[in-house]
Every structure is written in C-alpha cells, then in structure tokens.
Scaffold this motif. Structure first.
Motif, mmCIF file in Angstrom:
data_model
loop_
_atom_site.group_PDB
_atom_site.id
_atom_site.type_symbol
_atom_site.label_atom_id
_atom_site.label_comp_id
_atom_site.label_asym_id
_atom_site.label_seq_id
_atom_site.Cartn_x
_atom_site.Cartn_y
_atom_site.Cartn_z
ATOM 1 N N GLU A 142 1.291 9.272 8.429
ATOM 2 C CA GLU A 142 0.920 8.861 7.072
ATOM 3 C C GLU A 142 -0.173 7.816 7.161
ATOM 4 O O GLU A 142 -0.155 6.961 8.057
ATOM 5 C CB GLU A 142 2.123 8.269 6.322
ATOM 6 C CG GLU A 142 3.191 9.277 5.963
ATOM 7 C CD GLU A 142 4.316 8.636 5.148
ATOM 8 O OE1 GLU A 142 4.220 7.416 4.862
ATOM 9 O OE2 GLU A 142 5.276 9.345 4.793
ATOM 10 N N ILE A 143 -1.136 7.872 6.239
ATOM 11 C CA ILE A 143 -2.203 6.875 6.163
ATOM 12 C C ILE A 143 -2.131 6.225 4.796
ATOM 13 O O ILE A 143 -2.090 6.920 3.766
ATOM 14 C CB ILE A 143 -3.578 7.521 6.398
ATOM 15 C CG1 ILE A 143 -3.675 8.049 7.830
ATOM 16 C CG2 ILE A 143 -4.700 6.525 6.116
ATOM 17 C CD1 ILE A 143 -4.945 8.801 8.130
ATOM 18 N N ASN A 144 -2.102 4.902 4.789
ATOM 19 C CA ASN A 144 -1.985 4.172 3.533
ATOM 20 C C ASN A 144 -3.340 3.955 2.880
ATOM 21 O O ASN A 144 -4.382 3.933 3.547
ATOM 22 C CB ASN A 144 -1.320 2.812 3.766
ATOM 23 C CG ASN A 144 0.147 2.953 4.116
ATOM 24 O OD1 ASN A 144 0.833 3.874 3.653
ATOM 25 N ND2 ASN A 144 0.654 2.049 4.944
ATOM 26 N N LYS A 170 -0.779 16.504 2.512
ATOM 27 C CA LYS A 170 -0.748 16.036 1.130
ATOM 28 C C LYS A 170 -1.752 14.889 0.991
ATOM 29 O O LYS A 170 -1.676 13.901 1.728
ATOM 30 C CB LYS A 170 0.654 15.551 0.759
ATOM 31 C CG LYS A 170 1.714 16.658 0.832
ATOM 32 C CD LYS A 170 3.105 16.117 0.535
ATOM 33 C CE LYS A 170 4.158 17.212 0.648
ATOM 34 N NZ LYS A 170 5.537 16.681 0.435
ATOM 35 N N VAL A 171 -2.698 15.044 0.069
ATOM 36 C CA VAL A 171 -3.759 14.059 -0.122
ATOM 37 C C VAL A 171 -3.791 13.651 -1.588
ATOM 38 O O VAL A 171 -3.766 14.513 -2.477
ATOM 39 C CB VAL A 171 -5.131 14.622 0.300
ATOM 40 C CG1 VAL A 171 -6.225 13.603 0.045
ATOM 41 C CG2 VAL A 171 -5.125 15.022 1.769
ATOM 42 N N LYS A 172 -3.856 12.355 -1.849
ATOM 43 C CA LYS A 172 -4.002 11.833 -3.208
ATOM 44 C C LYS A 172 -5.422 11.278 -3.350
ATOM 45 O O LYS A 172 -5.758 10.247 -2.757
ATOM 46 C CB LYS A 172 -2.980 10.731 -3.477
ATOM 47 C CG LYS A 172 -1.533 11.208 -3.424
ATOM 48 C CD LYS A 172 -0.571 10.050 -3.675
ATOM 49 C CE LYS A 172 0.873 10.523 -3.606
ATOM 50 N NZ LYS A 172 1.824 9.390 -3.790
ATOM 51 N N SER A 221 0.830 -1.203 0.000
ATOM 52 C CA SER A 221 0.000 0.000 0.000
ATOM 53 C C SER A 221 0.862 1.251 0.000
ATOM 54 O O SER A 221 1.926 1.295 0.612
ATOM 55 C CB SER A 221 -0.915 0.010 1.224
ATOM 56 O OG SER A 221 -1.801 -1.075 1.188
ATOM 57 N N LYS A 222 0.360 2.284 -0.705
ATOM 58 C CA LYS A 222 1.074 3.549 -0.771
ATOM 59 C C LYS A 222 0.350 4.583 0.095
ATOM 60 O O LYS A 222 -0.869 4.540 0.241
ATOM 61 C CB LYS A 222 1.144 4.021 -2.221
ATOM 62 C CG LYS A 222 1.924 3.101 -3.140
ATOM 63 C CD LYS A 222 1.936 3.648 -4.560
ATOM 64 C CE LYS A 222 2.727 2.734 -5.490
ATOM 65 N NZ LYS A 222 2.713 3.242 -6.895
ATOM 66 N N PRO A 223 1.092 5.540 0.647
ATOM 67 C CA PRO A 223 0.443 6.592 1.440
ATOM 68 C C PRO A 223 -0.538 7.396 0.590
ATOM 69 O O PRO A 223 -0.212 7.817 -0.522
ATOM 70 C CB PRO A 223 1.612 7.464 1.901
ATOM 71 C CG PRO A 223 2.811 6.581 1.822
ATOM 72 C CD PRO A 223 2.556 5.668 0.657
ATOM 73 N N ILE A 224 -1.742 7.591 1.116
ATOM 74 C CA ILE A 224 -2.751 8.393 0.430
ATOM 75 C C ILE A 224 -2.932 9.737 1.132
ATOM 76 O O ILE A 224 -3.382 10.708 0.537
ATOM 77 C CB ILE A 224 -4.087 7.628 0.331
ATOM 78 C CG1 ILE A 224 -5.026 8.301 -0.671
ATOM 79 C CG2 ILE A 224 -4.739 7.462 1.699
ATOM 80 C CD1 ILE A 224 -6.249 7.468 -1.025
ATOM 81 N N LYS A 283 -12.927 -2.541 3.556
ATOM 82 C CA LYS A 283 -12.439 -3.905 3.326
ATOM 83 C C LYS A 283 -12.808 -4.436 1.948
ATOM 84 O O LYS A 283 -12.049 -5.179 1.336
ATOM 85 C CB LYS A 283 -12.982 -4.822 4.416
ATOM 86 C CG LYS A 283 -12.466 -4.446 5.814
ATOM 87 C CD LYS A 283 -13.268 -5.125 6.911
ATOM 88 C CE LYS A 283 -12.854 -4.580 8.277
ATOM 89 N NZ LYS A 283 -13.714 -5.071 9.361
ATOM 90 N N GLY A 284 -13.990 -4.036 1.446
ATOM 91 C CA GLY A 284 -14.438 -4.567 0.164
ATOM 92 C C GLY A 284 -13.982 -3.744 -1.020
ATOM 93 O O GLY A 284 -13.571 -4.286 -2.043
ATOM 94 N N GLU A 285 -14.034 -2.418 -0.883
ATOM 95 C CA GLU A 285 -13.727 -1.554 -2.008
ATOM 96 C C GLU A 285 -12.307 -0.993 -1.953
ATOM 97 O O GLU A 285 -11.860 -0.342 -2.893
ATOM 98 C CB GLU A 285 -14.734 -0.394 -2.062
ATOM 99 C CG GLU A 285 -16.180 -0.866 -2.194
ATOM 100 C CD GLU A 285 -17.177 0.283 -2.102
ATOM 101 O OE1 GLU A 285 -16.769 1.436 -2.367
ATOM 102 O OE2 GLU A 285 -18.343 0.029 -1.769
ATOM 103 N N GLY A 286 -11.596 -1.199 -0.833
ATOM 104 C CA GLY A 286 -10.219 -0.737 -0.723
ATOM 105 C C GLY A 286 -10.062 0.754 -0.597
ATOM 106 O O GLY A 286 -8.982 1.305 -0.823
ATOM 107 N N ARG A 287 -11.151 1.463 -0.219
ATOM 108 C CA ARG A 287 -11.061 2.902 -0.014
ATOM 109 C C ARG A 287 -10.617 3.192 1.421
ATOM 110 O O ARG A 287 -10.688 2.332 2.291
ATOM 111 C CB ARG A 287 -12.411 3.560 -0.312
ATOM 112 C CG ARG A 287 -12.764 3.512 -1.793
ATOM 113 C CD ARG A 287 -14.258 3.598 -2.044
ATOM 114 N NE ARG A 287 -14.820 4.860 -1.602
ATOM 115 C CZ ARG A 287 -16.143 5.112 -1.543
ATOM 116 N NH1 ARG A 287 -17.001 4.163 -1.891
ATOM 117 N NH2 ARG A 287 -16.571 6.285 -1.140
ATOM 118 N N THR A 288 -10.149 4.403 1.640
ATOM 119 C CA THR A 288 -9.610 4.794 2.951
ATOM 120 C C THR A 288 -10.709 5.451 3.777
ATOM 121 O O THR A 288 -11.442 6.307 3.277
ATOM 122 C CB THR A 288 -8.432 5.762 2.764
ATOM 123 O OG1 THR A 288 -7.443 5.129 1.943
ATOM 124 C CG2 THR A 288 -7.818 6.139 4.098
#
Length: 430
Positions: free
Chosen positions: A71-73, A107-109, A2-5, A217-222
């Motif tokens: 940081e949040i992944n 910083k937000v992606k 996972s990358k930081p978002i 968990k299902g859609e992989g969103r933060t």
C-alpha cells in the motif's frame, strides 16, 4: 493520518517467450475456456519461472512480477529500486494501466500522470502544444485546466521555440523535457516516473528532481520514482520498494530500503565471474590482476591511491577490424562509478587476424573512489557496438582510506570521489 492512495493485492504478471499460444489447438481451447469463460487462472502459467535473465530457462513462461502486495499512502514519495530485469518498469506499466495484470488487482484513488519512456502518450504528427492538450485530456483534465497551466509547462520544458512544431522532429532530449513538464504540471494525484530522466542533460535532471520534490513535499501529491541513482532516490523519496527477480523483497523507509538493496547486491560480489561469448570470435586464455607489482585475487583490500593492472589474453578465431574494450566499475548499489574505454585513451588495436594471439594490459591511475566495495565488469566488442565477449564480475575489491589523503576523519560517504587539490595559504601583517 495519511490514507492509502494505491493498494496492490497479489499482483502478478507473466509473459510468454517466443511464439504465442500453447502449441496445440486443444490446449489453446482449454486456456480460452478456463480464463475467458470460467474466469479462472490460466492452467499453463503454473509452470512459469522467475525472471532471471542470466540463466537459460526450461519454460517459455516467465513471471516478470509474482505475488506483489503493498500500500502507498497519499503524499508518499516511493523509490522503486532493483537490478535490471527485477520488474520495476513492469510494475509501473501495471500501475499506469498500460498493460493488465495476469493475476491480482490494483486499486487507485485519483488520476495518474505517467512518464514511462520517451514520448509516452505523444502523437508524433501533432505539435508540442497540441500534445499538451492531448495528454491533459487523457488524464481527464478540462481544457481550461490545461490552458491555465500551459505557459508554465512550456516555460519549464525549455522548448518554447519548437512548441508549435510536430514532436516527430524533436530530439530525444526535447521529447523528454516536454513529456516530463506535462506529467509534472497537470493536476494528477499521482506522478509515476521511470528512469527516462537519464535522457536529459544534468541541468534538466536537477530541475526535474527539484520539481518532483516540490510535488511530493510541497503539494502533497504521491510520487513513484524508478532510478538506479541511489543519491537521487534518497534525496527525493521517504519510502523504498526493493524488487528482485519479480518479487517484492523489502518495503520500508528509504534509508533502510537502500541499505537492504546494497547488502543484497553484495552477494554478486562474492559470486564467480560469468563469461559469455557472442559468436565464438575469441577465446579468453588467461586473466591476471596485479597491484603494486604483485598478483592479487578477487575480494582483495586496496587502499586509496593504489593502482591496479589487468591483463587479458585471448586467441582470435575470426578477423576483427575494430576491436573495442571497455570496463564498468560499479559500487554496491550497482551505480556506475567509472567507465574505462580504449577509445577514451586513444588505444588502437589495428586489424586482428584469425589465428593471432592478443594480450591487453590496462593500468589504472590512482583509485580515488570514496572507500567501499567495487566490481569491475569487462566488455569486448567491435566498433563499440557489437558485443563479442563479456565477463561479469571480472574483478572486485574493497577500497580503504590511506595516507594518500592527510584527512584523519573518514571521507564523507555522500561523496563519490576524492579529488586531490593543492592549497596556497598566505598570511601577512596588516
């Protein structure tokens, strides 16, 4: 991997209490020159204090957040926990760009959908349907993207009958239903939810938590989630951020973060009682706590099924027509375990006159909480609205298991309450 978002660096937010400005024209000009022209830090913020609401400060500047880094992944579900005033809502407002930081950067992606308070981003004169499109447009969604999700949003919200009614006519529950449905279903990469779900009923809260679980968990969103309900945080989140007086004190796996917060909260249990009077309408002259007929002190160990008796004596300095008394019983996670009120039990004090003395004795029924540590906060008011006197940490105690239950193993810690039940068992020959 996972990358930081979300990346937060040296983030701080200061607020000024009372009147704006420094108090003199020369200092206001110095602030303008330093911050706006030279782009440097405000020189008058250095004297600011931590945001501790329980003590009187010497400065009119408070740091709601101070030097936050994390940081949040992508795909993480992060619970943000802390006491009232710790800076949780301020952090979410900064992440949502509702307000800007005093220092530091974020910083937000990706796109952020936020639900910070009832009706955030809604226009009261527009209908529910129009507000769905408005919110989607604010998030950067195309009209056809919103249209594709429209029926799903309306169905989830449960306000289909009123979807073409201006939202200014909605109840707070309807407001939050629609607001959450919009935030959760539009295709943003990050969902931010403050503890507004407390407005909804139990069924809707459960539905929302299930949807947030699906999103993470299902859609992989933060997902970033603020709540005082540790059970909800534990079931939904995999990471936890603990804030205390504006500072980040722990960032770890959710179980470790909750354990850290619980251990930190135990310090309140060991602190003295804090009395606060509003208007000097009464004076507390004596307090006493008893169990099994004997006086007990703070920090006492009690046992499942024990009862406690609390007496508070006071002098009345002004006429009071509708005295109200309530107690909150909290666990080490600051979760409300029980609320006790004279209104619930039909106790009426009548009209109290200046110069009278009053002694109130409250006796609980059997204590049936799952063993642990508990604190009682005491509140005295008028009409269950106006505060007259409060006692924080009026009494605390440790509760242990006893033969009140026939169970030999420890009671499960994921439960809150032991409920006695009666069993009838019959066998017969076939």
């Amino acid at each position: 991997m996972s990358k930081p978002i979300i990346k937060v660096e040296d983030l701080s937010k200061a607020y000024q209490i009372g009147q704006f400005g420094t108090g003199t024209i020369s200092r206001d000009l110095e602030r303008f020159w330093t911050t706006k022209i030279r782009g440097k830090e405000d020189p008058f913020l250095r004297i600011g204090e931590a945001n501790d609401r329980s003590v009187k400060g010497a400065s009119d500047i408070v740091w709601s957040l101070k030097d936050i880094n994390f940081e949040i992944n992508e795909g993480d579900a992060v619970g943000i926990i802390g006491k009232n005033g710790a800076g949780k809502s301020t952090l979410l407002k900064l992440l949502s760009r509702v307000t800007g930081p005093t220092t530091g950067q974020i910083k937000v992606k990706g796109r952020i959908a936020s639900l910070l308070e009832v009706g955030t981003g809604f226009h009261p004169e527009l209908s529910g349907r129009e507000n769905i499109y408005l919110n989607g447009a604010i998030l950067g969604m195309r009209k056809k993207e919103i249209t594709r999700k429209l029926e799903e949003i309306i169905d989830f919200s449960g306000v289909e009958r009123y979807v073409d009614t201006p939202v200014k006519r909605y109840s707070s529950g309807m407001y939050v239903r629609l607001a959450f449905a919009v935030a959760a279903h539009l295709e943003s990469e990050i969902l931010i939810v403050d503890e507004v779900l407390a407005v909804g009923d139990a069924e809707f809260q459960k539905k929302c938590l299930g949807k947030m679980g699906d999103i993470s968990k299902g859609e992989g969103r933060t997902v970033l989630f603020v709540s005082h309900n540790m059970a909800a945080v534990k079931s939904l989140c995999n990471q936890g951020i603990v804030l205390d007086k504006g500072r980040l004190v722990d960032y770890s796996g959710v179980d470790d973060a909750i354990a850290f917060y619980s251990a930190n909260s135990m310090k309140d249990f060991d602190s003295p009682s804090v009395h606060k009077s509003f208007g000097d309408k009464i004076t507390i002259t004596n307090t006493e706590i008893r169990s099994n007929g004997l006086p007990i002190g703070k920090g006492e160990t009690l046992y499942l099924g024990d009862k406690i008796e609390m007496s508070v004596s006071m002098d009345i300095h002004e006429n009071i027509s509708d005295l109200s008394i309530a107690m909150d019983i909290l666990n080490t996670n600051s979760e409300l375990m029980a609320h006790v009120s004279n209104e619930d039990d039909g106790a009426n004090f009548g009209k109290l006159l200046k110069g009278q003395q009053l002694t109130v004795t409250i006796r609980t029924d059997a204590l049936l909480f799952i063993p642990g540590s508990f604190m009682i906060n005491f509140w005295i008011g008028a009409g269950h609205i106006e505060s007259i006197y409060t006692i924080k940490n009026f009494f605390n105690f440790h509760l242990e298991q006893s033969n009140f239950t026939k169970r030999t193993r420890p009671l499960p810690q994921h439960s809150r309450l032991y409920l006695p039940s009666f069993w009838n068992i019959q066998t017969r020959e076939r």
